[in-house]
Design an enzyme around this catalytic site. Structure first.
Site, PDB file in Angstrom:
ATOM      1  CG  MET A   1      22.290  -2.443  14.158  1.00 46.10           C
ATOM      2  SD  MET A   1      20.820  -3.455  13.897  1.00 46.10           S
ATOM      3  CE  MET A   1      21.527  -5.090  13.830  1.00 46.10           C
TER       4      MET A   1
ATOM      5  CD  GLU B   1      17.872  -7.074  13.314  1.00 45.16           C
ATOM      6  OE1 GLU B   1      17.294  -7.323  14.393  1.00 45.16           O
ATOM      7  OE2 GLU B   1      17.876  -5.956  12.811  1.00 45.16           O
ATOM      8  CE1 TYR B   2      21.296  -9.047  15.100  1.00 42.91           C
ATOM      9  CE2 TYR B   2      19.999 -10.392  16.589  1.00 42.91           C
ATOM     10  CZ  TYR B   2      20.436  -9.146  16.170  1.00 42.91           C
ATOM     11  OH  TYR B   2      20.011  -8.030  16.816  1.00 42.91           O
TER      12      TYR B   2
ATOM     13  CG  ASN C   1       8.739  -7.531  13.447  1.00 42.78           C
ATOM     14  OD1 ASN C   1       9.304  -7.641  14.532  1.00 42.78           O
ATOM     15  ND2 ASN C   1       7.711  -6.734  13.262  1.00 42.78           N
TER      16      ASN C   1
ATOM     17  CD1 TRP D   1      -1.443   2.154   2.490  1.00 43.33           C
ATOM     18  CD2 TRP D   1      -2.702   1.846   0.682  1.00 43.33           C
ATOM     19  NE1 TRP D   1      -2.290   3.232   2.398  1.00 43.33           N
ATOM     20  CE2 TRP D   1      -3.087   3.074   1.288  1.00 43.33           C
ATOM     21  CE3 TRP D   1      -3.369   1.442  -0.478  1.00 43.33           C
ATOM     22  CZ2 TRP D   1      -4.077   3.890   0.789  1.00 43.33           C
ATOM     23  CZ3 TRP D   1      -4.367   2.256  -0.983  1.00 43.33           C
ATOM     24  CH2 TRP D   1      -4.723   3.459  -0.363  1.00 43.33           C
TER      25      TRP D   1
ATOM     26  CG  ASP E   1      17.954  -1.610  20.838  1.00 41.05           C
ATOM     27  OD1 ASP E   1      17.313  -0.778  21.500  1.00 41.05           O
ATOM     28  OD2 ASP E   1      17.669  -1.915  19.672  1.00 41.05           O
TER      29      ASP E   1
END
Length: 955
Positions: free
Chosen positions: A207, A144-145, A104, A73, A210
């Protein structure tokens, strides 16, 4: 102090360094278009002059190796891709890329593709076609990962093959290739072959954020530049930007290819006490969600600065870690401001890194709402990389002050307060979970589940939600005979979401001990389980630790001593990730405080599980607990609110609620109370009261798994004419031919036995439980209709699912004519899970049943043979029953001599030689006995069931 000194040297020497830092890489989360108010962010809001590279996230991967669009979309219908590439009109020099993957997406599909020559070739072609079609300059891979989160051990090599093939093709096309990677050093062993990666990529987006969040159960910095003084452990010492950068450089990555990540977001915590606000303070979960990102535990920089400008927050700065934090009431925020970001960029230049990456620009204050100008975080990165003024570092510590005014200046200033933090009370280690925001679900759209069944994700037709089915399998079933024998090869992964194989425990020194090394290692059960992981890639294969075989005193000692806890955590994680590739661990302690434990077990158990959880989460492993049913355990054994924070699921053993010990008959696992119970305790002995008790105690229903058992509980009636519920019993019922244990029968044994004449079966509709009797034999069990009801009950209470304990006792071979695995299939049907039909069900031959009752009471096989009993028994479903019942080849050429005494199951030492011992194994109606000899100089210790030095053995 070390951090301040290093930062000071950095400032002094920065002008003299010929820095290679010349990239500003900006990730863009396209889902921000669905946010509301000030948080809404469109493609056109991107300032392409603040970045040298902008990466659009995310696309995905289908099972055939092709790039797939995750949000058709926005990306296509609303022109997301085409509007993005038009940013070139505003800055012709900016490089525009597309990223695949994200949290995800997981790892399984990427693992399959990378390790297949055919799928890899398809993927490379698909990528090139995709990049050309939409006009991107390059491609970023955010897997990941590798090896983790559904991956395979081969991924470390497969990932390199993938990068090699992409590099070969990209060189011809002139495309840029980058990757997004986890930051900490432990991933270099499991997931990333750094020297090989260095050959093929243009740059690596590290990264480095986190690193601490609410999952630690204590406050901590999202992206600390340096460690705190107490962070000296194996894991904690990794969790800072400096350690991550040095690990990758030492691992073999060129500094010019390392792009250090900085966050345009913060992490939030809910404080356990508003009086303890330091770094390392105990917390009880994530902080409140922000109005735009709507994710508890995380705030965009825009949400952070709006909160701080709103007043009431106290701000502070850690000189040691070079990051700010803020708190108000029970809310605690770790974030980066323009000052700490400038320090990070200077660090990157000092280390001659290739550049700095921002995750992610839509989380910045794009419109300048907070008074620091537009894109304050991104602008600071850009200005510092290409010649900004360095901030002045303050080394003094002052008392925090409450801020109630809005900053209006766009000039970077030193925070008003700085604090040096002290050692925290709880020292659990942490995970390096990275960004998870790959969905494009509109924040205003609420997901509503039906009362039961499947629900398709409204934004992704490939996603749906379902309940969990945990299948507990005991390794001792390999020694059963005939149709009752079960090995790991009998597990049907189609009927389970998780398989838990019970086979290990801990010793009192914190080391792991195999309960049956012959079956699991010598005979290859562990290796065959690894093969099953490949056969059923969507099933989690876990290992079960503990149970009735381990005394409470052993666990009590381990969890009470920090060194033993550390040893236990280390050996468990090593077992799961290095020795064998299991997906997680189930821990079953029967029971903290009780059966030889101490009162300190209750808090010590929480501490141990917190430390174990922190280390397991680093590898994406599942951690579950098997726990007792009734709430009388809460005050003594389980600190429920704290335990549930660290585990994925709790398996509640809502069975064996009544048995021979009552002196009267009763349902072993009724759903409801009868209303005739004589005490409050008895009123708890049903499924509904048990689940209600756990929820009331603080366990989220989404983490509770209803435990049921394939075993039936058997009683011997005092008077066969008095055969209802609650009547007088005279002890255990008779054993079955396979389990050979008085007081229990497997479902398979019972359903075959009930085909004999003389049985009366009754459904108690008040309590929703079955019982049956024949003569003085009385049995309580779960039949298929009750299992279906328990599935419906689990759905109605929003539980995570159902666990079938003793799954090896289900009728896997259709001996009783109800199909293969009838109980397990009923579990799936009750939860409305769609599973494949059983193959060959209509051709299964029903076994011949004899009604001759055995009169043999032999408790041990003859010393010269292991032939079957003389009484007629049932044949297996598909094969003719063999005449011999020997289950293993003896370790010696001649049969071992029989000990004078052999327990029903277990070890016995030779009375004349302490170095010799015997193992007694149930084998149908007999006991098979194996003789062993300890290595030279060692004696057999009955208390630990191991060979030890003579000084430790009472012989």
């Amino acid at each position: 102090m070390k951090a301040a000194v290093v930062a000071g040297l950095l400032l002094i020497s920065i002008a003299s360094i010929n820095a290679a830092t010349d990239r500003v890489v900006c990730y863009f989360g396209s889902w921000a278009t669905y946010r509301i108010g000030n948080g809404k962010f469109e493609v056109e809001d991107i300032n392409p002059n603040l970045c040298t590279h902008i990466i659009y996230t995310f696309v995905g991967l289908d099972t055939k190796g092709n790039v797939k669009i995750l949000d058709n979309w926005f990306d296509i219908s609303l022109g997301g891709f085409s509007r993005f590439v038009q940013l070139k009109n505003r800055n012709p020099n900016v490089k525009l890329m597309i990223s695949i993957g994200g949290w995800n997406e997981g790892s399984a599909t990427y693992s399959t593709m990378a390790n297949s020559d055919l799928l890899r070739a398809v993927f490379v072609d698909s990528v090139v076609t995709f990049v050309r079609r939409y006009g991107f300059d390059g491609f970023d891979i955010d897997w990941e990962y590798p090896t983790l989160r559904g991956g395979a051990v081969e991924d470390r090599v497969g990932f390199i093959k993938l990068l090699r093939d992409l590099r070969t093709r990209f060189d011809r096309e002139g495309f840029i290739l980058s990757i997004g990677t986890a930051a900490t050093a432990d991933y270099l062993v499991s997931a990333y072959d750094v020297p090989e990666i260095n050959k093929y990529v243009d740059f690596v987006n590290l990264m480095t954020y986190d690193l601490h969040a609410y999952w630690d159960a204590q406050t901590g910095a999202n992206a600390p530049l340096y460690p705190n003084v107490w962070e000296t452990g194996f894991t904690t010492s990794m969790l800072n930007v400096d350690a991550c950068v040095r690990a990758w450089l030492n691992g073999g990555l060129s500094s010019s290819k390392l792009i250090m990540g900085v966050p345009a977001f913060g992490h939030t915590f809910k404080l356990a006490s508003t009086q303890d606000t330091r770094i390392g303070a105990r917390t009880i979960g994530p902080g409140d969600a922000g109005p735009y990102t709507l994710e508890p535990g995380t705030l965009s920089y825009l949400e952070v600065c709006e909160k701080l400008n709103g007043g009431g927050y106290t701000t502070a700065f850690s000189n040691e870690q070079q990051v700010p934090y803020a708190f108000r009431g029970d809310q605690w925020i770790s974030y980066d401001n323009t000052y700490s970001i400038a320090l990070k960029v200077q660090y990157a230049k000092w280390m001659n890194l290739g550049g700095v990456m921002i995750w992610s620009i839509e989380s910045d204050d794009a419109k300048g709402i907070c008074g620091e100008g537009q894109f304050p975080i991104t602008s600071t990165v850009f200005s510092e990389v290409f010649g900004g003024t360095a901030p002045t570092i303050t080394t003094t510590t002052t008392r925090p002050t409450t801020t109630t005014t809005t900053t209006t200046s766009t000039t970077k200033v030193v925070p008003a307060t700085t604090t040096t933090t002290s050692r925290p009370v709880v020292t659990t280690t942490t995970t390096t979970t990275t960004r998870r925001t790959t969905t494009t679900k509109r924040p205003t759209e609420k997901l509503v589940c039906p009362s039961s069944g499947y629900l398709r994700d409204p934004n992704n037709c490939g996603q749906f939600y379902q309940y969990k089915v945990f299948c507990f399998f005991n390794n001792e079933a390999a020694y059963r005979v005939g149709a009752g024998k079960r090995t790991v090869d009998d597990i049907n992964g189609d009927l389970c979401t998780h398989v838990i194989y019970n086979s290990i425990t801990l010793t009192n020194t914190g080391t792991l001990k195999l309960l049956d090394s012959y079956n699991d290692v010598t005979n290859g059960a562990f290796n065959r389980l690894q093969a099953m992981r490949l056969r059923y890639p969507n099933v989690k294969f876990m290992i079960g630790l503990g149970g009735a075989t381990t005394t409470s005193a052993t666990f009590s000692r381990v969890v009470s001593v920090p060194a033993l806890r550390q040893a236990a955590v280390k050996t468990i994680v090593s077992f799961l990730t290095q020795q064998y590739q299991f997906d997680g661990l189930d821990f079953y302690w029967q029971y903290p405080v009780m059966k030889g434990g101490t009162p300190e077990d209750r808090p010590n158990f929480v501490t141990f599980i917190a430390e174990l959880s922190a280390n397991m989460r680093m590898y994406g492993l599942v951690l579950t607990l098997t726990v007792a049913p009734t709430d009388d355990f809460f005050m003594s054994s389980y600190d429920v609110p704290n335990l549930v924070r660290y585990v994925d699921y709790l398996h509640v053993t809502a069975f064996n609620l009544h048995a021979f010990w009552d002196g009267k008959t009763g349902h072993q696992s009724a759903i409801n109370a009868s209303g005739r119970e004589g005490s409050n305790y008895e009123a708890q002995l049903n499924v509904d009261a048990i689940i209600s008790g756990w929820i009331k105690a603080g366990a989220p229903s989404s983490k509770l798994v209803l435990g049921i058992s394939s075993n039936a509980v058997t009683f011997k009636l005092y008077d066969e004419k008095d055969n209802g519920v609650g009547v007088r019993a005279a002890g255990r019922g008779e054993p079955g031919p396979y389990t050979t244990t008085e007081g229990i029968m497997s479902f398979q044994e019972l359903c075959v036995a009930k085909e004999q004449d003389g049985w009366t079966t009754i459904l108690d509709r008040t309590q929703q439980g079955y019982y049956a009797h024949k003569g003085r034999w009385w049995v309580s069990y779960d039949d298929l209709p009750i299992v279906l009801l328990k599935g419906a009950y689990a759905i109605s209470r929003s539980l995570a699912g159902i666990a079938l304990f003793n799954a090896e006792g289900d009728d896997a071979v259709n001996e009783c004519g109800k199909g293969s695995y009838p109980l397990l299939r009923s579990v799936n049907a009750g939860l409305n899970r769609k599973v494949p039909d059983e193959s060959g069900a209509t051709t299964t031959v029903k076994p011949t049943i004899t009604t001759t009752k055995t009169t043999t009471s032999t408790t041990m096989a003859p010393s010269t043979t292991t032939k079957a009993p003389t009484t007629t028994t049932k044949a297996p479903t598909t094969t003719t029953k063999p005449t011999t019942t020997t289950t293993k080849k003896p370790t010696e050429a001649t049969p071992p001599p029989m000990p004078q005494y052999c327990p029903s199951k277990g070890y016995v030492r030779d009375p004349s030689d302490c170095a010799i011992y015997y193992r007694c194994i149930p084998n149908g109606l007999f006991l098979t006995v194996w003789k062993y000899t300890c290595p030279s100089g060692l004696l057999f210790n009955l208390s630990s069931s191991t060979c030890e030095y003579a000084s430790k053995v009472n012989c």
